[in-house]
Design an enzyme around this catalytic site. Structure first.
Site, short mmCIF file in Angstrom:
data_model
loop_
_atom_site.label_atom_id
_atom_site.label_comp_id
_atom_site.label_asym_id
_atom_site.label_seq_id
_atom_site.Cartn_x
_atom_site.Cartn_y
_atom_site.Cartn_z
N HIS A 1 0.82 -1.23 0.00
CA HIS A 1 0.00 0.00 0.00
C HIS A 1 0.85 1.28 0.00
O HIS A 1 0.75 2.07 -0.94
CB HIS A 1 -1.00 -0.04 1.16
CG HIS A 1 -1.73 1.23 1.38
ND1 HIS A 1 -2.57 1.78 0.44
CD2 HIS A 1 -1.72 2.10 2.43
CE1 HIS A 1 -3.06 2.92 0.91
NE2 HIS A 1 -2.56 3.13 2.11
N HIS B 1 3.18 7.17 5.34
CA HIS B 1 1.94 7.79 5.82
C HIS B 1 1.15 6.92 6.79
O HIS B 1 0.37 7.44 7.57
CB HIS B 1 1.06 8.22 4.64
CG HIS B 1 0.29 7.10 4.01
ND1 HIS B 1 0.83 6.30 3.04
CD2 HIS B 1 -0.96 6.65 4.21
CE1 HIS B 1 -0.07 5.40 2.68
NE2 HIS B 1 -1.17 5.58 3.37
N GLU C 1 0.18 4.97 12.48
CA GLU C 1 -1.12 4.40 12.79
C GLU C 1 -1.04 2.88 12.92
O GLU C 1 -1.69 2.28 13.76
CB GLU C 1 -2.10 4.78 11.67
CG GLU C 1 -3.53 4.72 12.13
CD GLU C 1 -4.49 4.99 10.99
OE1 GLU C 1 -4.09 5.65 10.02
OE2 GLU C 1 -5.63 4.53 11.09
N ASP C 2 -0.22 2.29 12.10
CA ASP C 2 -0.17 0.84 12.01
C ASP C 2 0.74 0.23 13.08
O ASP C 2 0.49 -0.86 13.57
CB ASP C 2 0.32 0.44 10.61
CG ASP C 2 0.02 -1.00 10.31
OD1 ASP C 2 -1.08 -1.46 10.70
OD2 ASP C 2 0.86 -1.67 9.70
N ASP D 1 -3.56 8.11 -1.22
CA ASP D 1 -3.98 7.08 -0.27
C ASP D 1 -5.38 6.58 -0.64
O ASP D 1 -5.63 5.38 -0.76
CB ASP D 1 -3.96 7.70 1.13
CG ASP D 1 -4.33 6.72 2.23
OD1 ASP D 1 -4.02 5.53 2.08
OD2 ASP D 1 -4.92 7.16 3.23
N ASP E 1 -25.91 10.49 -26.15
CA ASP E 1 -24.54 10.95 -26.42
C ASP E 1 -23.60 10.42 -25.35
O ASP E 1 -23.15 11.15 -24.47
CB ASP E 1 -24.46 12.48 -26.55
CG ASP E 1 -25.07 13.18 -25.35
OD1 ASP E 1 -25.83 12.53 -24.61
OD2 ASP E 1 -24.77 14.37 -25.15
MN MN Z 1 -3.06 4.53 3.78
#
Ligand code: MN
Length: 697
Positions: A26, A50, A54-55, A122, A242
C-alpha cells in the site's frame, strides 16, 4: 526514499492487507502515485511513511522527525490525525462530529498542500483495492470520495485522477446504479466500438485532406458522468444517446479552431453545446473546445479539441505546472496553490454544518454558461442566481443589484440561471445588500461579499431596522410618522436618553439597546416610568460576549440560557426585546422554533475569535460508578484544567434502581470549545466515569 522504503517495510513487517498482500504494497503504491503526480521528495517520502504511526504503535512522530525531518513528520502527523480523529464529546451529534472532522481535515490540508496529495493518493489506492472491504464501510468511504476528494482533485486540475476516483468510487457508493449503467453500455458495446472506429477514420481523413495533423481517440464516456446526466435530466439509461466522446489533439491553438470548423461543416452541431474553454478557461485552468454534433444515422457524439499542451494540463493539472521547474517539484508560491488555498479557506470560514455540501458545490462546479449583455461568457456553478452573476461581474454590481433581466425579461433575483441565458443586472445606487440576500446567493463567493458589506454597513441596517420598529410602535401610540423628529416630545425624549439625533435612536433600537415601546411610553404615557436605556453592563456577563453580527460587535449580545453556546459551537442569533441579540447554539430547539416563527428576527452571528477568559457556562451531567473520591477527582480535574466550577450537585441513582451508579451535575465555566473538549476528554478518563453529557439544546 530508500531509507523511507526500508523504514516502512520494517514498520509494517508481518502485517497483511485485507486482500492478503503485504501491507507494504500500500505505501509503495501510494508513493508511486505521488511520483506520477510529480510530487517532490518530501511528499514521496511521506507517502512511504503515511501509515506507519497508525499501524505500528512503536513508531512515533518523533522518530519520523528524527529520521526524516520536520516536514515529512508534519505531513505524516496530519494524515494520521485526520484518520484517527475520534471525538469523545457525547454532546455532539453525529452530524456535528462529521462536520468537525471534515473541517480539521480541510484545515490540515491547506497547511501543507502535500497533505492533500498524500491523502488523495492514499484514497485512490484504497479504492483500487476496495474489493475486500465490507460493503457498508466501502460505501461510506466511496461516498466521501465522491463528495470531497474527487472535487478537490478536480479543483487542482488533476483530471485523470478525478475520473479514476469517480468511477471507482461510483462502483462502491452506488453499486446497483453502477451495475445498471455498466450492463446497458455492454449491450451497446459492439455497436459503439464500430461507431468509434468509423468516426475516427472520417475525422482523420477530413483533417489530412485539409493539411492538419493530430491524434484522435474515441471512447465511451466515463460511467460517473453518464450517471450524473441521468440524474440531472431525469432520464433512463436507454435515453442517454450521447455517451460517446472523441478527443482530438493538435499541435497549435489555431488548429483547434480549424478542426472545429471542419467538424461543423461535416456534421450538424447541437445548439448550445459548443463551448470555447480556450478563450474562457474553466476556473481550474482547463482549456479545450467542446462541441456535440449529430453523426451518421442520427447518433450524437461529443468532441473535445485541444493542443497537446492543454491536454497535459487537463490530465495533470497543478502537477503540469511545476513539472519543468528545475525538478524541484511542488512550488508553494505557485499562483495555482495560492488561489486554491484562499478559496478553501473562504469556504471553510463561511460554512457551518453545510461545509461538505459547500465544498462539493464550489469545488466541483457543474458549470452553467450565461452571457453578459455584451456577449461575454460567464461560468457559474449550477444553482446560481442573478445575484451570483452580479457579484461575479463586480462587487459593486452585486452590492447595488436592484433587479435582473433574463433574455430581456424582468425576473426575481432568486431565479435559477440556465445555460445560454443572457443576463442583465439592473443597478440602483440606493439599493444595498440585506440579510435575506444570503439565502438568495448560491456561491460562497457572493455570500462572502454580502457578508463583508453587511459587516461594514451594519449601522445602516440597524438604522433601517430600528426605524421600522419605531414607526410600528408609533402607530400603536396613534402618532403620525410624518416629521416625527420635529415633535418636541421626541426631542425631549432623545435628550433624556442621551441620544444625539433620531438616526442614532433608530440605530440604538436596531442594535437592541433601546426598547422603542419603552421609549415612547416614557414620552407619551407619563404615569409609566420605565427604564429606557438598558445598561450594557447590567444585563451582560462580566465579560463582553465575543460575538459579532457580520463583523459588527456593537450590539448588545447575550448568551442563551437554554443551550449555553461556547466559542467554537455553531451559533445563531435572535433579536429579543430588551436583551439584544441572544446567541443560541444552531442546534437549539428553541432557536429552530423561533426562527421558523420570526425569520426576520434571526441573524447569522459568528464568534469573533477564541476568547481567553472563562466566560462560558456549560451544565454537565456526568454518570459515574459509585466510588469513593470520584467526585473529588472530577472537580479537581476541572480546576486543574483552569476552568471554574460554579455549581455542583451529586446524587446516587441507587434508589432509581440504577445499581451502583451516581450522577454528578456540574456547571463549569470555560474559555472556548477546545478548552471544553479537553476537559471532557480528561473527565472521561477518570476511573468510574461512565458517560458525560452536555445538556441538550
Ligand atoms: Mn493509507
Amino acid at each position: 526514499m530508500r531509507k523511507a522504503y526500508l523504514f516502512s517495510a520494517m514498520a509494517h513487517e508481518g502485517v497483511l492487507r485485507r486482500d492478503g498482500q503485504p501491507y507494504l504494497s500500500h505505501p509503495m503504491n501510494v508513493a508511486n502515485i505521488l511520483a506520477d503526480l510529480k510530487m517532490d521528495d518530501t511528499g514521496i517520502v511521506a507517502g512511504f511513511l503515511h501509515d506507519v504511526v497508525e499501524d505500528n504503535h512503536a513508531v512515533s512522530i518523533e522518530a519520523i522527525k528524527k529520521n526524516f525531518g520536520e516536514e515529512v513528520a508534519g505531513i505524516v502527523d496530519a494524515v494520521t490525525k485526520i484518520e484517527k480523529d475520534i471525538f469523545s464529546d457525547e454532546s455532539l451529534t453525529k452530524e456535528e462530529v462529521e462536520v468537525e472532522s471534515l473541517r480539521k481535515l480541510i484545515l490540515a490540508m491547506i497547511d501543507d498542500i502535500r497533505v492533500i496529495f498524500v491523502k488523495i493518493a492514499d484514497r485512490l489506492h484504497n479504492l483500487r483495492t476496495m474489493e475486500s472491504m465490507p460493503p457498508e464501510k466501502a460505501r461510506k468511504k466511496a461516498q466521501e470520495c465522491l463528495q470531497i476528494f474527487a472535487p478537490i482533485a478536480n479543483r487542482l486540475g488533476l483530471g485523470k485522477i478525478k475520473n479514476e476516483l469517480e468511477d471507482l468510487a461510483f462502483k462502491y457508493a452506488y453499486p446497483e446504479d453502477y451495475e445498471m449503467i455498466k450492463i446497458a453500455l455492454q449491450e451497446k458495446r459492439s455497436y459503439s466500438e464500430n461507431f468509434i472506429e468509423d468516426i475516427k477514420k472520417q475525422i482523420m481523413e477530413l483533417m489530412t485532406a485539409n493539411g492538419l495533423k493530430g491524434e484522435i481517440s474515441g471512447r465511451v464516456k466515463h460511467l460517473y458522468s453518464i450517471y450524473n446526466k441521468i440524474l440531472r435530466q431525469n432520464i433512463t439509461v436507454n435515453e442517454v444517446y450521447d455517451y460517446m466522446a472523441f478527443r482530438i489533439l493538435v499541435p497549435e491553438e489555431r488548429d483547434c479552431y480549424a478542426v472545429m470548423g471542419l467538424i461543423h461543416s461535416k456534421w450538424n452541431l447541437i445548439p448550445g453545446r459548443l463551448k470555447d474553454f480556450i478563450s474562457n478557461p474553466k476556473e481550474n485552468g482547463y482549456k479545450s473546445l467542446h462541441t456535440s454534433v449529430i453523426g451518421p444515422s442520427g447518433q450524437p457524439f461529443e468532441i473535445q479539441i485541444r493542443t497537446y499542451k492543454m491536454h497535459e494540463e487537463a490530465e495533470e493539472g497543478i502537477a503540469a505546472h511545476w513539472k519543468y521547474k528545475d525538478g524541484k517539484g511542488i512550488d508553494e508560491k505557485d499562483d495555482y496553490i495560492i488561489k486554491f488555498r484562499e478559496e478553501i479557506k473562504e469556504i471553510v470560514s463561511q460554512s457551518g454544518s453545510d461545509l461538505a455540501s459547500n465544498l462539493n458545490r464550489d469545488l466541483h462546479p457543474k458549470d452553467i454558461y450565461v452571457l453578459t449583455p455584451q456577449g461575454k461568457i460567464i461560468h457559474l456553478p449550477r444553482g446560481s442566481t442573478p445575484l451570483d452573476f452580479a457579484y461575479h461581474i463586480h462587487t459593486e454590481v452585486g452590492n447595488h443589484c436592484a433587479g435582473a433581466k433574463i433574455d430581456g425579461k424582468m425576473v426575481p433575483l432568486k431565479t435559477e440561471l440556465k445555460s445560454g441565458q443572457r443576463v442583465e443586472i439592473i443597478k440602483n445606487p440606493s439599493v444595498h445588500p440585506s440579510h435575506d440576500w444570503l439565502d438568495i446567493a448560491f456561491t460562497t463567493r457572493a455570500k462572502s461579499k454580502i457578508k463583508t458589506w453587511l459587516a461594514q454597513n451594519e449601522k445602516i441596517l440597524a438604522i433601517e431596522r430600528g426605524k421600522e420598529v419605531f414607526e410600528r410602535e408609533l402607530r400603536r401610540f396613534k402618532k403620525s410618522t410624518k416629521d416625527i423628529e420635529k415633535d418636541p416630545d421626541i426631542q425631549e425624549g432623545l435628550k433624556k436618553a442621551a441620544v444625539p439625533d433620531i438616526d442614532s435612536l433608530y440605530a440604538e433600537i436596531g442594535y437592541g439597546k433601546i426598547d422603542a415601546r419603552a421609549f415612547l411610553k416614557r414620552i407619551y404615557a407619563e404615569e409609566e416610568k420605565e427604564e429606557v436605556h438598558i445598561k450594557q453592563g447590567a444585563t451582560r456577563k462580566s465579560f463582553p460576549v465575543p460575538v459579532s453580527l457580520g463583523g459588527e460587535s456593537d450590539y448588545l449580545f447575550n448568551i442563551a440560557k437554554c443551550c449555553n453556546p461556547v466559542v467554537g459551537d455553531q451559533i445563531k442569533g435572535y433579536f429579543t426585546k430588551g436583551k439584544g441579540l441572544v446567541v443560541h447554539r444552531a442546534t437549539c430547539s428553541n432557536i429552530k422554533r423561533l426562527s421558523e416563527l420570526f425569520p426576520e428576527r434571526t441573524a447569522n452571528v459568528s464568534w469573533n475569535e477564541e476568547s481567553n477568559e472563562n466566560i462560558f457556562e456549560i451544565p454537565l451531567s456526568i454518570t459515574v460508578k459509585n466510588r469513593r473520591g470520584v467526585l473529588g477527582d472530577v472537580t479537581s480535574l476541572v480546576s486543574s484544567a483552569n476552568a471554574d466550577i460554579i455549581s455542583c450537585d451529586a446524587k446516587s441513582l441507587e434508589k432509581q434502581g440504577m445499581g451502583e451508579k451516581g450522577i454528578i451535575k456540574l456547571k463549569i465555566v470555560v474559555k472556548n470549545k477546545s478548552h471544553f473538549l479537553k476537559i471532557i476528554d480528561k473527565i472521561s478518563q477518570v476511573e468510574g466515569v461512565v458517560s458525560i453529557s452536555r445538556n441538550a439544546p
